[in-house]
Scaffold this motif. Structure first.
Motif, PDB file in Angstrom:
ATOM      1  N   ARG A 169      35.087  30.646 -65.044  1.00 40.00           N
ATOM      2  CA  ARG A 169      33.808  31.073 -65.638  1.00 40.00           C
ATOM      3  C   ARG A 169      32.807  29.921 -65.694  1.00 40.00           C
ATOM      4  O   ARG A 169      31.598  30.147 -65.662  1.00 40.00           O
ATOM      5  N   ILE A 170      33.333  28.694 -65.794  1.00 39.47           N
ATOM      6  CA  ILE A 170      32.513  27.498 -65.718  1.00 39.47           C
ATOM      7  C   ILE A 170      33.099  26.607 -64.631  1.00 39.47           C
ATOM      8  O   ILE A 170      34.294  26.289 -64.658  1.00 39.47           O
ATOM      9  N   THR A 190      18.726  33.499 -71.944  1.00 34.89           N
ATOM     10  CA  THR A 190      17.783  33.183 -70.876  1.00 34.89           C
ATOM     11  C   THR A 190      17.640  31.677 -70.809  1.00 34.89           C
ATOM     12  O   THR A 190      17.346  31.031 -71.819  1.00 34.89           O
ATOM     13  N   ARG A 235      19.512  26.480 -60.373  1.00 34.68           N
ATOM     14  CA  ARG A 235      19.507  27.952 -60.226  1.00 34.68           C
ATOM     15  C   ARG A 235      20.898  28.471 -59.886  1.00 34.68           C
ATOM     16  O   ARG A 235      21.330  29.517 -60.395  1.00 34.68           O
ATOM     17  N   SER A 241      24.187  25.435 -68.832  1.00 36.99           N
ATOM     18  CA  SER A 241      23.535  26.610 -68.245  1.00 36.99           C
ATOM     19  C   SER A 241      24.552  27.705 -67.928  1.00 36.99           C
ATOM     20  O   SER A 241      24.280  28.897 -68.163  1.00 36.99           O
ATOM     21  N   GLN A 242      25.727  27.329 -67.439  1.00 40.45           N
ATOM     22  CA  GLN A 242      26.769  28.323 -67.175  1.00 40.45           C
ATOM     23  C   GLN A 242      27.267  28.953 -68.472  1.00 40.45           C
ATOM     24  O   GLN A 242      27.482  30.168 -68.548  1.00 40.45           O
ATOM     25  N   TRP A 243      27.463  28.138 -69.484  1.00 39.73           N
ATOM     26  CA  TRP A 243      27.946  28.631 -70.776  1.00 39.73           C
ATOM     27  C   TRP A 243      26.906  29.547 -71.415  1.00 39.73           C
ATOM     28  O   TRP A 243      27.231  30.588 -72.000  1.00 39.73           O
ATOM     29  N   HIS A 267      23.605  27.471 -60.855  1.00 41.82           N
ATOM     30  CA  HIS A 267      24.521  27.378 -61.995  1.00 41.82           C
ATOM     31  C   HIS A 267      24.002  28.105 -63.227  1.00 41.82           C
ATOM     32  O   HIS A 267      24.486  27.870 -64.338  1.00 41.82           O
ATOM     33  N   GLY A 268      23.044  29.006 -63.038  1.00 41.61           N
ATOM     34  CA  GLY A 268      22.690  29.896 -64.136  1.00 41.61           C
ATOM     35  C   GLY A 268      21.275  29.829 -64.649  1.00 41.61           C
ATOM     36  O   GLY A 268      20.899  30.656 -65.491  1.00 41.61           O
ATOM     37  N   CYS A 269      20.471  28.861 -64.220  1.00 39.61           N
ATOM     38  CA  CYS A 269      19.093  28.806 -64.711  1.00 39.61           C
ATOM     39  C   CYS A 269      18.297  30.003 -64.190  1.00 39.61           C
ATOM     40  O   CYS A 269      18.243  30.241 -62.988  1.00 39.61           O
ATOM     41  N   ASP A 270      17.685  30.741 -65.103  1.00 39.43           N
ATOM     42  CA  ASP A 270      16.851  31.877 -64.709  1.00 39.43           C
ATOM     43  C   ASP A 270      15.518  31.406 -64.152  1.00 39.43           C
ATOM     44  O   ASP A 270      14.961  32.028 -63.237  1.00 39.43           O
ATOM     45  N   LYS A 300      24.775  31.437 -69.935  1.00 34.91           N
ATOM     46  CA  LYS A 300      24.773  32.758 -69.293  1.00 34.91           C
ATOM     47  C   LYS A 300      25.946  33.609 -69.788  1.00 34.91           C
ATOM     48  O   LYS A 300      25.820  34.830 -69.898  1.00 34.91           O
TER      49      LYS A 300
END
Length: 328
Positions: free
Chosen positions: A294-295, A170, A185, A161-163, A187-190, A165
């Motif tokens: 970034r991750i 999405t 959420r 999920s981080q990658w 960690h990047g889940c929309d 983004k």
């Protein structure tokens, strides 16, 4: 030499088949090193060896991922030296990671950048390289594409999920609880779908204006297979990366045509790290993202090696989030 320990098993079955035993490590042969482990990765794939899903000769060791410090080097090993901090993951060629020390082929080892600890490495080498090939080798993602990510709060899920983004995608994740949804959420889940009470495919259609997603990453298997197919857009791709709930049911491939000329693949990490150059490329990209923040790698469970039975119970009961490791 200090007494060493390892987890071994003599028959397949429940977590109780795992035995904590004394071992004699010995000296490395040509092409090998003796590695003192600092941390060992706990992966769902480990349960497949233990329960017989993956067929291996018995008795055998457990685990395929760990990190540590090289204690001795065998003849002919030039690229790895005593004192190097290294990590590894694989399949049959690295089985036996649940141990305090071991002999292992130098060819499978990846040197660690100084900014990455051995604990972080053990928590991310398999999950991180899996995420790397999923994001960089399976599909030609473009900014604005969408994915459905099952087990979004798991170790691979949090990295993917981080990658995703970073690539401008999405991300729609699935979890079993609100606690896990909050982690996903963060960690990047929309969007997060709680599959305990929501219809996954219907919610995906609602969230994508009826179109569906480009790619589904499904590590669950039997319980989510049809929902995954029904969540894809026309000519979308289902990536089966695990079978935590059991093997997917047998089906006639015409089903893929009926649901929109879909594609389906069942990749394995081993085939994406078999080439040393490609493995190093994926590792370099992963390490770079982690080194620069970034991750982020979440180690949410730490166990002692002697507690492997409980660790497997927790894993199969879906009590874990993020990454789990054994601290040696």
């Amino acid at each position: 030499m200090a007494l060493n320990k390892a987890i071994r098993f003599y028959e397949t079955g429940t977590p109780d088949v795992l035995q904590y035993e004394d071992i004699d490590v010995g000296e490395p042969a040509a092409g090998q090193v003796r590695l003192r482990h600092v941390a060992v990765g706990l992966n769902y794939a480990d349960t497949y060896f233990r329960d017989g899903t993956y067929k291996i000769p018995l008795p055998n060791g457990m685990g395929v991922e760990a990190s540590g410090v090289v204690e001795a080097v065998g003849e002919g090993v030039a690229h790895i030296h005593v004192g190097d901090r290294v990590t590894y993951t694989g399949f049959l060629n690295t089985l036996g990671a649940y141990s305090t020390a071991r002999l292992i082929s130098a060819d499978v080892l990846i040197k660690l950048p100084e900014e990455i600890s051995c604990e972080t490495a053990a928590a991310m080498t398999m999950r991180g390289l899996t995420s790397a090939y999923l994001m960089r080798r399976i599909y030609d993602f473009k900014k604005g594409d969408s994915i459905l990510l099952h087990a979004a709060a798991g170790g691979v899920g949090l990295i993917v999920s981080q990658w995703a983004k970073l690539l401008g995608l999405t991300v729609i994740g699935t979890t079993s609880s609100e606690e896990k949804a909050q982690i996903a959420r963060a960690h990047g889940c929309d969007h997060v779908i709680n599959y305990s009470y929501e219809n996954v495919a219907e919610r995906v259609r609602e969230l994508t204006d009826g179109v569906g997603v480009n790619v589904v990453f499904d590590s669950v298997g039997k319980d989510t297979f049809m929902a995954s197919l029904d969540s894809l857009k026309r000519r979308g791709l289902l990536v089966c990366v695990g079978t935590a709930s059991g093997a997917i049911p047998e089906f006639n491939p015409v089903l893929l045509a009926m649901k929109g000329s879909l594609y389906m693949t069942r990749p394995a990490l081993a085939d994406f790290i078999a080439d040393p150059i490609e493995k190093q490329e994926l590792a370099n990209e992963l390490f770079d993202h982690v080194r620069h923040g970034r991750i982020k790698i979440e180690i949410n469970q730490r166990y002692e090696l002697k507690d492997a039975v409980q660790a497997h119970r927790d894993l199969e009961a879906r009590k874990t989030t993020g990454s789990s490791i054994f601290v040696i």
